[in-house]
Design a protein around this motif. Structure first.
Motif, PDB file in Angstrom:
ATOM      1  N   GLY A   1     -67.421  81.041   4.908  1.00 22.04           N
ATOM      2  CA  GLY A   1     -66.444  80.018   5.245  1.00 22.04           C
ATOM      3  C   GLY A   1     -65.119  80.711   5.521  1.00 22.04           C
ATOM      4  O   GLY A   1     -65.006  81.936   5.456  1.00 22.04           O
ATOM      5  N   ASP A   2     -64.091  79.924   5.785  1.00 26.95           N
ATOM      6  CA  ASP A   2     -62.784  80.507   6.104  1.00 26.95           C
ATOM      7  C   ASP A   2     -62.261  81.381   4.965  1.00 26.95           C
ATOM      8  O   ASP A   2     -61.733  82.480   5.191  1.00 26.95           O
ATOM      9  N   GLU A   3     -62.417  80.901   3.737  1.00 27.82           N
ATOM     10  CA  GLU A   3     -61.910  81.654   2.595  1.00 27.82           C
ATOM     11  C   GLU A   3     -62.698  82.949   2.390  1.00 27.82           C
ATOM     12  O   GLU A   3     -62.113  84.008   2.157  1.00 27.82           O
ATOM     13  N   GLU A   4     -64.022  82.858   2.513  1.00 24.11           N
ATOM     14  CA  GLU A   4     -64.855  84.056   2.340  1.00 24.11           C
ATOM     15  C   GLU A   4     -64.587  85.073   3.448  1.00 24.11           C
ATOM     16  O   GLU A   4     -64.554  86.286   3.197  1.00 24.11           O
ATOM     17  N   LEU A   5     -64.379  84.587   4.681  1.00 25.47           N
ATOM     18  CA  LEU A   5     -64.120  85.500   5.792  1.00 25.47           C
ATOM     19  C   LEU A   5     -62.768  86.192   5.618  1.00 25.47           C
ATOM     20  O   LEU A   5     -62.635  87.393   5.885  1.00 25.47           O
ATOM     21  N   HIS A   6     -61.776  85.440   5.138  1.00 23.53           N
ATOM     22  CA  HIS A   6     -60.464  86.036   4.885  1.00 23.53           C
ATOM     23  C   HIS A   6     -60.566  87.127   3.812  1.00 23.53           C
ATOM     24  O   HIS A   6     -60.000  88.219   3.963  1.00 23.53           O
ATOM     25  N   GLU A   7     -61.310  86.838   2.762  1.00 24.36           N
ATOM     26  CA  GLU A   7     -61.478  87.819   1.688  1.00 24.36           C
ATOM     27  C   GLU A   7     -62.219  89.059   2.192  1.00 24.36           C
ATOM     28  O   GLU A   7     -61.855  90.195   1.856  1.00 24.36           O
ATOM     29  N   LEU A   8     -63.259  88.847   3.020  1.00 29.51           N
ATOM     30  CA  LEU A   8     -63.991  89.973   3.583  1.00 29.51           C
ATOM     31  C   LEU A   8     -63.082  90.835   4.453  1.00 29.51           C
ATOM     32  O   LEU A   8     -63.094  92.073   4.354  1.00 29.51           O
ATOM     33  N   ASN A   9     -62.290  90.200   5.315  1.00 29.82           N
ATOM     34  CA  ASN A   9     -61.383  90.952   6.178  1.00 29.82           C
ATOM     35  C   ASN A   9     -60.386  91.771   5.365  1.00 29.82           C
ATOM     36  O   ASN A   9     -60.089  92.929   5.705  1.00 29.82           O
ATOM     37  N   GLU A  10     -59.875  91.181   4.288  1.00 32.24           N
ATOM     38  CA  GLU A  10     -58.930  91.910   3.440  1.00 32.24           C
ATOM     39  C   GLU A  10     -59.598  93.128   2.801  1.00 32.24           C
ATOM     40  O   GLU A  10     -59.004  94.212   2.714  1.00 32.24           O
ATOM     41  N   LYS A  11     -60.841  92.978   2.365  1.00 31.02           N
ATOM     42  CA  LYS A  11     -61.555  94.103   1.751  1.00 31.02           C
ATOM     43  C   LYS A  11     -61.867  95.187   2.775  1.00 31.02           C
ATOM     44  O   LYS A  11     -61.796  96.386   2.473  1.00 31.02           O
ATOM     45  N   MET A  12     -62.182  94.779   4.005  1.00 29.69           N
ATOM     46  CA  MET A  12     -62.477  95.768   5.035  1.00 29.69           C
ATOM     47  C   MET A  12     -61.217  96.507   5.465  1.00 29.69           C
ATOM     48  O   MET A  12     -61.250  97.719   5.706  1.00 29.69           O
ATOM     49  N   ILE A  13     -60.116  95.810   5.542  1.00 33.60           N
ATOM     50  CA  ILE A  13     -58.846  96.471   5.864  1.00 33.60           C
ATOM     51  C   ILE A  13     -58.503  97.492   4.789  1.00 33.60           C
ATOM     52  O   ILE A  13     -58.095  98.622   5.081  1.00 33.60           O
ATOM     53  N   ALA A  14     -58.705  97.108   3.524  1.00 34.86           N
ATOM     54  CA  ALA A  14     -58.456  98.048   2.421  1.00 34.86           C
ATOM     55  C   ALA A  14     -59.414  99.236   2.490  1.00 34.86           C
ATOM     56  O   ALA A  14     -59.040 100.378   2.198  1.00 34.86           O
ATOM     57  N   GLY A  15     -60.662  98.987   2.910  1.00 34.35           N
ATOM     58  CA  GLY A  15     -61.649 100.046   2.997  1.00 34.35           C
ATOM     59  C   GLY A  15     -61.355 101.064   4.076  1.00 34.35           C
ATOM     60  O   GLY A  15     -61.884 102.187   4.044  1.00 34.35           O
TER      61      GLY A  15
ATOM     62  N   LEU B   1     -67.801 101.043   2.363  1.00 35.20           N
ATOM     63  CA  LEU B   1     -68.447 102.109   3.139  1.00 35.20           C
ATOM     64  C   LEU B   1     -68.587 101.719   4.613  1.00 35.20           C
ATOM     65  O   LEU B   1     -68.421 102.561   5.500  1.00 35.20           O
ATOM     66  N   THR B   2     -68.864 100.446   4.868  1.00 35.77           N
ATOM     67  CA  THR B   2     -68.952  99.967   6.251  1.00 35.77           C
ATOM     68  C   THR B   2     -67.603 100.078   6.946  1.00 35.77           C
ATOM     69  O   THR B   2     -67.525 100.493   8.117  1.00 35.77           O
ATOM     70  N   ALA B   3     -66.539  99.738   6.239  1.00 37.83           N
ATOM     71  CA  ALA B   3     -65.193  99.823   6.808  1.00 37.83           C
ATOM     72  C   ALA B   3     -64.750 101.274   6.996  1.00 37.83           C
ATOM     73  O   ALA B   3     -64.034 101.603   7.944  1.00 37.83           O
ATOM     74  N   ALA B   4     -65.177 102.146   6.084  1.00 36.06           N
ATOM     75  CA  ALA B   4     -64.711 103.537   6.095  1.00 36.06           C
ATOM     76  C   ALA B   4     -65.382 104.387   7.164  1.00 36.06           C
ATOM     77  O   ALA B   4     -64.764 105.317   7.700  1.00 36.06           O
ATOM     78  N   LEU B   5     -66.639 104.105   7.494  1.00 40.13           N
ATOM     79  CA  LEU B   5     -67.382 105.007   8.372  1.00 40.13           C
ATOM     80  C   LEU B   5     -66.727 105.193   9.749  1.00 40.13           C
ATOM     81  O   LEU B   5     -66.602 106.335  10.221  1.00 40.13           O
ATOM     82  N   PRO B   6     -66.260 104.133  10.430  1.00 42.27           N
ATOM     83  CA  PRO B   6     -65.569 104.354  11.711  1.00 42.27           C
ATOM     84  C   PRO B   6     -64.294 105.192  11.561  1.00 42.27           C
ATOM     85  O   PRO B   6     -63.946 105.955  12.473  1.00 42.27           O
ATOM     86  N   VAL B   7     -63.612 105.060  10.436  1.00 40.82           N
ATOM     87  CA  VAL B   7     -62.386 105.844  10.203  1.00 40.82           C
ATOM     88  C   VAL B   7     -62.737 107.323  10.060  1.00 40.82           C
ATOM     89  O   VAL B   7     -62.047 108.204  10.587  1.00 40.82           O
ATOM     90  N   ILE B   8     -63.823 107.598   9.342  1.00 41.89           N
ATOM     91  CA  ILE B   8     -64.297 108.975   9.170  1.00 41.89           C
ATOM     92  C   ILE B   8     -64.652 109.575  10.527  1.00 41.89           C
ATOM     93  O   ILE B   8     -64.265 110.706  10.849  1.00 41.89           O
ATOM     94  N   ILE B   9     -65.384 108.811  11.331  1.00 39.36           N
ATOM     95  CA  ILE B   9     -65.789 109.282  12.660  1.00 39.36           C
ATOM     96  C   ILE B   9     -64.565 109.593  13.512  1.00 39.36           C
ATOM     97  O   ILE B   9     -64.461 110.673  14.117  1.00 39.36           O
ATOM     98  N   ALA B  10     -63.633 108.640  13.570  1.00 38.20           N
ATOM     99  CA  ALA B  10     -62.458 108.807  14.423  1.00 38.20           C
ATOM    100  C   ALA B  10     -61.593 109.980  13.965  1.00 38.20           C
ATOM    101  O   ALA B  10     -61.056 110.731  14.796  1.00 38.20           O
ATOM    102  N   ARG B  11     -61.452 110.168  12.667  1.00 42.01           N
ATOM    103  CA  ARG B  11     -60.593 111.246  12.165  1.00 42.01           C
ATOM    104  C   ARG B  11     -61.150 112.613  12.573  1.00 42.01           C
ATOM    105  O   ARG B  11     -60.418 113.467  13.081  1.00 42.01           O
ATOM    106  N   HIS B  12     -62.457 112.818  12.342  1.00 47.29           N
ATOM    107  CA  HIS B  12     -63.013 114.129  12.687  1.00 47.29           C
ATOM    108  C   HIS B  12     -63.055 114.318  14.204  1.00 47.29           C
ATOM    109  O   HIS B  12     -62.811 115.428  14.697  1.00 47.29           O
ATOM    110  N   TYR B  13     -63.348 113.255  14.945  1.00 46.58           N
ATOM    111  CA  TYR B  13     -63.384 113.357  16.404  1.00 46.58           C
ATOM    112  C   TYR B  13     -62.031 113.800  16.952  1.00 46.58           C
ATOM    113  O   TYR B  13     -61.960 114.684  17.821  1.00 46.58           O
TER     114      TYR B  13
END
Length: 364
Positions: free
Chosen positions: A56-70, A118-130
Motif C-alpha cells: 500500500g502507500d504506507e508500505e511503499l513509502h517505508e520500502l523506498n526509505e529503506k532502499m534509499i538508506a541501503g 543488499l538489493t539497494a546496495a548492489l547497483p551502488v557497488i557496481i557503479a562505484r567499481h565501474y
C-alpha cells in the motif's frame, strides 16, 4: 534414478515463481509477468516477491526509505571496493563487497530488511567499481530518483531520460526471478545449512559469474553490429547458418515456444519505435531471422530468447558488455533473497547422494 546435473529433478516446492516452457509462461507468485510489469514499478514488484502481496502507500513509502538508506554503503565496504585492483572483474568485486556485509550489526536486522539493503546496495557497488575502472569521479546516489533511474545516474553521471529508465526497468523486472536456476539453487543450498543471507547471496553471485549461467548477451550485440542495417540481415544470417554458427539470441533450453520475457521486451522496443535505431533494427531483424531459421532448420522451433532483446535494450542505453551480467545480477538478487527467505521458512538441508564409479582396489 541418476540425473546428471540434477536435470528435471524436483528439489523444491515454491510459491515464488513458475516457469512453463511448453506454454511459454512465466509467473511471479501466480501472476503473469506481463500483468506485473505493465502496472508496477521495480520497487513494487520486489515487495511482492518478498511478501506475497503488493504494498500500500504506507508500505511503499517505508520500502523506498529503506532502499534509499541501503544505497549508503558502509565505510568498510567502500574502503574494500576502492582498495581492489581496477582491473578486477565486476562480478568478483560484487561477490567480495557483498560478503563484507556479514558483520554483527547487519545480521541483527530482520532477514527481510537485509534483503532490501543488499538489493539497494548492489547497483551502488557496481557503479562505484565501474567508475573506478574508468578513472571517473564517483557519483553519489540521488535519493530523489527511483532504483532504476539512480543506477543509470550513478553509472553515467548524467540524468537518464524517461525512455532509458523505462527500457532498463522493464528488463530488470523481467529478470528478477526465473525458478530454480543455478544461482538461485546455490543460494538455497547455502541458506539451507542455516548459514546467513549474506553467504547465500555471495554463493549466488559466484554461481552467476560462470559463463554457462550468467554469460552476457554480447554475442547478440556482435550480431546486430555485424548486420548494421536491415539490408544486411539476410546476407549475415545465411552466412552464419551455412557456416554452422549459432545465431545468438535464438533458442532456449526451457522454452519450447516463445520466451515470454522476450515477447514483453519486444513489445517495449516496438512501443519505443523511432526512439532508437538499435531497437528498430532488432525488431525488424527478429522477424527475418526467425523466417530464415525455419527455412534452413525446419521444425527446430528456434524462437527469440530474452538475451536477444536484452542486448538490444542494453545497446540502446549505451551500456557496455562488461555491465550486462552485473546488471542481470542486480535484478536477480530480488529472486535470490526471496528464495532464501522461503527456504528458511520450512528448511531442510540439501543433501543429494552420489554414486562412486571409480575402481576398487584389493587391499592386503
Amino acid at each position: 534414478m541418476f540425473q546428471k546435473g540434477l536435470k528435471d529433478v524436483i528439489a523444491v516446492h515454491t510459491n515464488i515463481a513458475s516457469v512453463d516452457g511448453d506454454k511459454g509462461e512465466l509467473r511471479y507468485r501466480g501472476v503473469s509477468v506481463g500483468n506485473l510489469i505493465a502496472t508496477h514499478s521495480f520497487e513494487e514488484v520486489a515487495y511482492f516477491m518478498w511478501n506475497g502481496v503488493f504494498p500500500g502507500d504506507e508500505e511503499l513509502h517505508e520500502l523506498n526509505e529503506k532502499m534509499i538508506a541501503g544505497r549508503e554503503l558502509p565505510s568498510h565496504v567502500i574502503a574494500i571496493i576502492d582498495a581492489l585492483p581496477t582491473n578486477m572483474p565486476l562480478m568478483e568485486v560484487m561477490r567480495t563487497a557483498i560478503s563484507a556485509y556479514g558483520h554483527t550489526a547487519f545480521k541483527d536486522r530482520t532477514i527481510e530488511d537485509q534483503a532490501i539493503i543488499l538489493t539497494a546496495a548492489l547497483p551502488v557497488i557496481i557503479a562505484r567499481h565501474y567508475r573506478n575502472q574508468n578513472g571517473q569521479t564517483i557519483v553519489e546516489a540521488d535519493p530523489a530518483l527511483s532504483h532504476t533511474a539512480n543506477y543509470l545516474w550513478m553509472l553515467t553521471g548524467e540524468m537518464p531520460n524517461d525512455v532509458q529508465v523505462e527500457a532498463l526497468e522493464t528488463y530488470l523486472k523481467l529478470t528478477m526471478e526465473h525458478g530454480l536456476n543455478a544461482s538461485t539453487f546455490a543460494a538455497r543450498v547455502t541458506i539451507s545449512t542455516e548459514s546467513d543471507l549474506v553467504s547465500a547471496i555471495t554463493s549466488a553471485i559466484g554461481t552467476m559469474k560462470g559463463p554457462l549461467h550468467g554469460g552476457a548477451p554480447s554475442g547478440v550485440i556482435d550480431l546486430l553490429e555485424e548486420m548494421g542495417t536491415r539490408d544486411n540481415i539476410r546476407r549475415v544470417v545465411e552466412g552464419k547458418i551455412k557456416g554452422g554458427e549459432r545465431i545468438m539470441g535464438f533458442g532456449h533450453r526451457i522454452y519450447k515456444t516463445e520466451d515470454p520475457r522476450s515477447i514483453l521486451l519486444r513489445d517495449k522496443c516496438i512501443s519505443m519505435s523511432g526512439e532508437d535505431a538499435w531497437l528498430d533494427l532488432a525488431t525488424v531483424a527478429e522477424k527475418e531471422i526467425i523466417a530464415l531459421l525455419e527455412e534452413h532448420k525446419p521444425g527446430r522451433k528456434l524462437y527469440t530468447n530474452v538475451e536477444y532483446y536484452a542486448a538490444a535494450i542494453m545497446r540502446s542505453i549505451d551500456m557496455p558488455p562488461e555491465l550486462f551480467t552485473p546488471t542481470f545480477s542486480a535484478a536477480r538478487i530480488v529472486g535470490w533473497t526471496a528464495h532464501a527467505i522461503e527456504q528458511l521458512s520450512d528448511n531442510t538441508i540439501f543433501r543429494p547422494q552420489s554414486v562412486y564409479v571409480g575402481e576398487f582396489h584389493v587391499e592386503g
